[in-house]
Design a protein around this motif. Structure first.
Motif, mmCIF file in Angstrom:
data_model
loop_
_atom_site.group_PDB
_atom_site.id
_atom_site.type_symbol
_atom_site.label_atom_id
_atom_site.label_comp_id
_atom_site.label_asym_id
_atom_site.label_seq_id
_atom_site.Cartn_x
_atom_site.Cartn_y
_atom_site.Cartn_z
ATOM 1 N N VAL A 4 0.831 -1.201 0.000
ATOM 2 C CA VAL A 4 0.000 0.000 0.000
ATOM 3 C C VAL A 4 0.870 1.256 0.000
ATOM 4 O O VAL A 4 1.897 1.317 0.679
ATOM 5 C CB VAL A 4 -0.937 0.029 1.233
ATOM 6 N N LEU A 5 0.443 2.243 -0.778
ATOM 7 C CA LEU A 5 1.016 3.589 -0.753
ATOM 8 C C LEU A 5 -0.026 4.513 -0.137
ATOM 9 O O LEU A 5 -1.156 4.582 -0.627
ATOM 10 C CB LEU A 5 1.371 4.058 -2.160
ATOM 11 N N HIS A 47 5.182 0.516 -7.646
ATOM 12 C CA HIS A 47 4.127 -0.380 -8.132
ATOM 13 C C HIS A 47 3.327 -1.028 -6.991
ATOM 14 O O HIS A 47 3.239 -2.260 -6.904
ATOM 15 C CB HIS A 47 4.722 -1.470 -9.026
ATOM 16 N N PRO A 48 2.761 -0.230 -6.104
ATOM 17 C CA PRO A 48 1.984 -0.816 -4.999
ATOM 18 C C PRO A 48 0.714 -1.478 -5.520
ATOM 19 O O PRO A 48 0.229 -1.149 -6.614
ATOM 20 C CB PRO A 48 1.647 0.406 -4.138
ATOM 21 N N ASP A 49 0.186 -2.403 -4.738
ATOM 22 C CA ASP A 49 -1.095 -3.022 -5.106
ATOM 23 C C ASP A 49 -2.216 -1.994 -5.005
ATOM 24 O O ASP A 49 -3.101 -1.945 -5.855
ATOM 25 C CB ASP A 49 -1.397 -4.204 -4.181
ATOM 26 N N VAL A 50 -2.169 -1.190 -3.942
ATOM 27 C CA VAL A 50 -3.244 -0.228 -3.676
ATOM 28 C C VAL A 50 -2.656 1.120 -3.280
ATOM 29 O O VAL A 50 -1.704 1.191 -2.498
ATOM 30 C CB VAL A 50 -4.166 -0.724 -2.538
ATOM 31 N N ARG A 68 -3.701 9.956 -13.550
ATOM 32 C CA ARG A 68 -2.371 9.683 -14.086
ATOM 33 C C ARG A 68 -1.875 8.287 -13.703
ATOM 34 O O ARG A 68 -1.228 7.611 -14.512
ATOM 35 C CB ARG A 68 -1.388 10.750 -13.591
ATOM 36 N N ILE A 69 -2.186 7.860 -12.498
ATOM 37 C CA ILE A 69 -1.738 6.537 -12.049
ATOM 38 C C ILE A 69 -2.447 5.435 -12.822
ATOM 39 O O ILE A 69 -1.825 4.476 -13.294
ATOM 40 C CB ILE A 69 -1.975 6.375 -10.535
ATOM 41 N N THR A 70 -3.761 5.556 -12.982
ATOM 42 C CA THR A 70 -4.516 4.498 -13.660
ATOM 43 C C THR A 70 -4.297 4.522 -15.171
ATOM 44 O O THR A 70 -4.454 3.493 -15.836
ATOM 45 C CB THR A 70 -6.013 4.617 -13.359
ATOM 46 N N ALA A 71 -3.928 5.672 -15.716
ATOM 47 C CA ALA A 71 -3.716 5.778 -17.161
ATOM 48 C C ALA A 71 -2.522 4.954 -17.622
ATOM 49 O O ALA A 71 -2.450 4.549 -18.788
ATOM 50 C CB ALA A 71 -3.520 7.236 -17.563
ATOM 51 N N VAL A 72 -1.608 4.668 -16.729
ATOM 52 C CA VAL A 72 -0.409 3.898 -17.079
ATOM 53 C C VAL A 72 -0.764 2.457 -17.419
ATOM 54 O O VAL A 72 -0.065 1.795 -18.183
ATOM 55 C CB VAL A 72 0.600 3.949 -15.911
ATOM 56 N N GLY A 73 -1.873 1.972 -16.860
ATOM 57 C CA GLY A 73 -2.283 0.601 -17.132
ATOM 58 C C GLY A 73 -1.577 -0.422 -16.269
ATOM 59 O O GLY A 73 -1.583 -1.619 -16.560
ATOM 60 N N ASP A 74 -0.939 0.029 -15.195
ATOM 61 C CA ASP A 74 -0.251 -0.867 -14.279
ATOM 62 C C ASP A 74 -1.282 -1.604 -13.417
ATOM 63 O O ASP A 74 -2.476 -1.309 -13.453
ATOM 64 C CB ASP A 74 0.702 -0.049 -13.391
ATOM 65 N N ARG A 75 -0.809 -2.554 -12.616
ATOM 66 C CA ARG A 75 -1.726 -3.319 -11.764
ATOM 67 C C ARG A 75 -2.185 -2.518 -10.550
ATOM 68 O O ARG A 75 -3.091 -2.933 -9.842
ATOM 69 C CB ARG A 75 -1.038 -4.584 -11.275
ATOM 70 N N THR A 76 -1.549 -1.373 -10.298
ATOM 71 C CA THR A 76 -1.894 -0.557 -9.142
ATOM 72 C C THR A 76 -3.342 -0.071 -9.220
ATOM 73 O O THR A 76 -3.782 0.445 -10.242
ATOM 74 C CB THR A 76 -0.960 0.659 -9.040
ATOM 75 N N ARG A 77 -4.062 -0.220 -8.112
ATOM 76 C CA ARG A 77 -5.440 0.248 -8.037
ATOM 77 C C ARG A 77 -5.547 1.345 -6.975
ATOM 78 O O ARG A 77 -4.780 1.360 -6.006
ATOM 79 C CB ARG A 77 -6.393 -0.904 -7.717
ATOM 80 N N VAL A 78 -6.498 2.238 -7.184
ATOM 81 C CA VAL A 78 -6.638 3.396 -6.304
ATOM 82 C C VAL A 78 -7.930 3.310 -5.514
ATOM 83 O O VAL A 78 -9.006 3.058 -6.072
ATOM 84 C CB VAL A 78 -6.612 4.707 -7.113
ATOM 85 N N LEU A 79 -7.816 3.517 -4.205
ATOM 86 C CA LEU A 79 -8.965 3.589 -3.316
ATOM 87 C C LEU A 79 -9.056 5.015 -2.807
ATOM 88 O O LEU A 79 -8.189 5.482 -2.069
ATOM 89 C CB LEU A 79 -8.803 2.604 -2.161
ATOM 90 N N ILE A 80 -10.093 5.726 -3.236
ATOM 91 C CA ILE A 80 -10.282 7.136 -2.868
ATOM 92 C C ILE A 80 -10.829 7.242 -1.445
ATOM 93 O O ILE A 80 -11.715 6.485 -1.054
ATOM 94 C CB ILE A 80 -11.272 7.817 -3.832
ATOM 95 N N LEU A 81 -10.296 8.196 -0.688
ATOM 96 C CA LEU A 81 -10.827 8.516 0.634
ATOM 97 C C LEU A 81 -11.436 9.904 0.581
ATOM 98 O O LEU A 81 -10.820 10.844 0.080
ATOM 99 C CB LEU A 81 -9.711 8.483 1.676
ATOM 100 N N THR A 82 -12.648 10.030 1.075
ATOM 101 C CA THR A 82 -13.326 11.315 1.008
ATOM 102 C C THR A 82 -14.048 11.587 2.317
ATOM 103 O O THR A 82 -14.269 10.685 3.128
ATOM 104 C CB THR A 82 -14.333 11.333 -0.157
ATOM 105 N N THR A 83 -14.412 12.844 2.538
ATOM 106 C CA THR A 83 -15.051 13.226 3.788
ATOM 107 C C THR A 83 -16.517 12.832 3.823
ATOM 108 O O THR A 83 -17.044 12.411 4.848
ATOM 109 C CB THR A 83 -14.923 14.750 4.000
#
Length: 224
Positions: A4-5, A47-50, A68-83
């Motif tokens: 995780v990053l 190249h974190p998993d998440v 920008r992270i998802t546009a690379v097409g890497d296996r990294t997935r993003v989990l958004i945190l919001t208020t």
């Protein structure tokens, strides 16, 4: 081991996330970033998993960083945190390629479960909440162009789908779970999972969240 990053401009928030994640035997924190630019750079290097992504940060915000992270097409997935669970930033984050979002005051077990789900390619936004989110911000969707000859043509992203797959994509957009689809369409749940997998593959959708957005974009589902 899920890597995780953590991305957040608040030191105490980052510390809290790190302590929680490193208390788990199956998770490790690779690094931390204080803004979107650092997040993009570190994601490319590590190249974190998440990526656990905050939205409001100085400089490059979490939405553009996600794009920008998802546009690379890497296996990294993003989990958004919001208020807030209906924050328009969360909506924008999903459209930018995030695999889901959670509110910052979520229970620790929900955050951990969400990270694990995203890491395995699943989505972490409940179908009903996804529908509510997209309905609330449907005005952000671009209006379809009207052909000069007046004839309506199918969206190119849907042409490879069978009639059954198009039907299932539609009800995914309506917020139905796999169990509900199986029950209402009289299918085995394993068959539904197979159809969903083929839909994701044929349409180039990263996960179920992106499939829901596709259903809205292509007007298979209209805002309530």
């Amino acid at each position: 081991m899920t890597t995780v990053l953590i991305v957040d401009d608040q030191p105490l928030q980052r510390l809290g996330f790190r302590m929680l994640l490193e208390s788990q035997d199956d998770m490790t924190v690779l690094s931390e970033a204080t803004n979107g630019s650092e997040a993009v750079r570190l994601a490319a290097e590590l190249h974190p998993d998440v990526v656990l992504m905050d939205v409001r940060m100085p400089g490059l915000d979490g939405i553009e960083a996600t794009r920008r992270i998802t546009a690379v097409g890497d296996r990294t997935r993003v989990l958004i945190l919001t208020t807030f669970d209906l924050d328009e930033y969360a909506y924008a984050g999903l459209r930018a390629g995030a695999s889901g979002f959670l509110v910052k005051d979520a229970q620790p077990e929900d955050l951990l479960s969400g990270i694990r789900s995203v890491a395995t390619g699943d989505a972490v936004v409940a179908p009903s909440l996804t529908r509510r989110l997209l309905d609330a911000y449907a005005q952000h969707l671009p209006r379809p162009d009207t052909p000069t000859d007046g004839l309506e043509r199918p969206d190119a992203r849907l042409t490879a789908l069978t009639d059954r797959e198009r039907e299932i994509l539609t009800v995914i957009g309506l917020g139905w779970t796999n169990t509900e689809i199986a029950t209402r369409l009289h299918l085995a749940e394993s068959t539904v999972k197979t159809h969903v997998g083929r839909i994701l593959s044929k349409t180039g959708s990263r996960d179920r969240i992106q499939a829901v957005i596709l259903a809205y974009d292509t007007r298979l589902v209209n805002p309530s």
